[in-house]
Design a protein around this motif. Structure first.
Motif, PDB file in Angstrom:
ATOM      1  N   ARG A   1     -66.310  95.708 127.730  1.00 39.70           N
ATOM      2  CA  ARG A   1     -67.047  95.402 128.951  1.00 39.70           C
ATOM      3  C   ARG A   1     -65.745  95.087 130.032  1.00 39.70           C
ATOM      4  NH1 ARG A   1     -72.334  93.941 129.971  1.00 39.70           N
ATOM      5  NH2 ARG A   1     -71.421  93.952 132.385  1.00 39.70           N
TER       6      ARG A   1
ATOM      7  N   ASP B   1     -64.236  97.095 133.341  1.00 40.80           N
ATOM      8  CA  ASP B   1     -63.998  96.391 134.714  1.00 40.80           C
ATOM      9  C   ASP B   1     -62.687  96.409 135.255  1.00 40.80           C
ATOM     10  OD1 ASP B   1     -66.874  95.864 134.827  1.00 40.80           O
ATOM     11  OD2 ASP B   1     -66.474  93.605 134.547  1.00 40.80           O
TER      12      ASP B   1
ATOM     13  N   ARG C   1     -61.384  98.426 138.695  1.00 40.27           N
ATOM     14  CA  ARG C   1     -60.639  97.988 139.532  1.00 40.27           C
ATOM     15  C   ARG C   1     -59.363  98.554 140.136  1.00 40.27           C
ATOM     16  NH1 ARG C   1     -61.756  91.488 138.516  1.00 40.27           N
ATOM     17  NH2 ARG C   1     -63.968  91.669 138.796  1.00 40.27           N
TER      18      ARG C   1
END
Length: 365
Positions: A354, A358, A362
């Motif tokens: 997870r 992320d 980004r």
């Protein structure tokens, strides 16, 4: 060896509840039966002198003192205030906290502890039907109402430290989390029930923790802290951990029993009788003597204390073989993987995926 920075004072050995998973009363070590019910002033004053000497010798700018039990509030308001006063007279920078089931946290107790800057955590395992599965009085009556009443008193109070919740894979994880969240805790501690290779846990811990992680991590804003998850994220990103559940950081904690005995972290009592004992006491020994005890040295050894199978695992620096008490195997000591090994690996892999997703998102953005 590293100095102790946290001192757990067993101010009261007995409890007003009979939680069926309690490692003090329900598991292997029953030494509480042979100790005074309450810590006497001469014990806490001797402990205070030893703590002060230890802090001075090692240049510690502060120490943490945990008022513990049993149920610590059974010691009574006046005794607790006197204990805090006596310790602070020797160690002015001592920070105090306590963990309570909430039954005795009335307005007068909260006012007294709050006035001395004591941080207060309450144990709550979810909504009534789930909390009362395990946290009951000796007559079988549930204790949820008392814990909830204590949390209402703490709401918005500067003494409010958070909620401790013991994981039960048989409960609904999201319902439990949201019931805890309703009390607006600044921090939640999720603890795996103490188990080992002689007494394995119920299955399902990984699925339970992953469900709570996804609900917590996926929220549109930060609702609260969850120490286990935050420690794992820190470790995954190359940081360190102060938790004794994961990671390889030294556990700088000493326990002082109600009779003055110096012991290792008391969760070891879940393994076998005498597992936490050192043979030392605050009247005859300083805390440096405890840092040299073989059990404490092993606990502080980090990677050197891991089993070969742990060292071969790619996440051993993150997992750290889990909680030390959960490694015990009859005839094999503590140099084993955690009995929760498979659960921890699944949780770490899930959180890592997870977080990586992320970060990658980004970077692409």
């Amino acid at each position: 060896m590293p100095a102790f920075r946290e001192f757990v004072l067993k101010v009261h050995q007995q409890c007003n509840l009979a939680c069926d998973y309690c490692y003090v009363y329900e598991l292997a070590d029953q030494s509480w039966r042979d100790r005074p019910a309450a810590m006497a002033p001469e014990v806490w004053r001797a402990a205070a002198r030893r703590i002060g000497d230890h802090a001075t010798r090692h240049g510690l700018d502060r120490v943490d003192v945990v008022l513990h039990g049993g149920e610590p509030l059974l010691a009574g308001r006046s005794a607790l205030v006197q204990l805090i006063t006596d310790v602070r007279a020797v160690v002015p920078t001592a920070r105090f906290s306590t963990q309570t089931n909430g039954a005795l946290l009335d307005d007068a107790m909260l006012e007294a502890l709050g006035a001395y800057g004591v941080r207060i955590g309450v144990s709550l395992d979810g909504p009534p039907e789930q909390h009362d599965r395990h946290r009951r009085h000796r007559n079988g009556r549930g204790s949820h109402l008392l814990a909830e009443r204590a949390l209402r008193r703490l709401a918005g109070h500067p003494a409010y430290a958070g909620i401790l919740c013991t994981v039960d894979p048989a409960t609904d994880p999201v319902a439990v989390y949201e019931a805890l969240l309703a009390h607006r805790p600044p921090m939640i501690d999720l603890l795996l029930p103490h188990a080992n290779w002689a007494r394995p846990p119920a299955p399902g811990a990984a699925e339970w923790l992953i469900a709570v992680f996804d609900r917590w991590y996926g929220a549109p804003r930060r609702e609260t802290g969850i120490r286990l998850f935050e420690e794992l994220i820190s470790l995954i990103l190359g940081g360190t951990s102060r938790s004794d559940q994961v990671g390889l950081s030294p556990v700088a904690v000493a326990v002082i029993e109600s009779d003055g005995a110096i012991e290792q972290v008391d969760s070891l009592k879940s393994a076998y009788p005498g597992a936490a004992a050192t043979g030392l006491n605050v009247f005859d020994h300083d805390f440096d003597a405890a840092t040299r005890h073989p059990g404490i040295v092993a606990r502080q050894s980090g990677r050197d204390a891991l089993a070969a199978s742990c060292l071969a695992c790619p996440v051993h620096d993150i997992c750290g073989a889990g909680h030390y008490a959960h490694r015990w195997r009859p005839g094999g000591g503590f140099r084993n993987p955690s009995v929760y090994c498979a659960d921890l690996r699944r949780l770490i892999d899930h959180i890592g995926a997870r977080v990586a997703a992320d970060l990658n998102g980004r970077v692409r953005a």
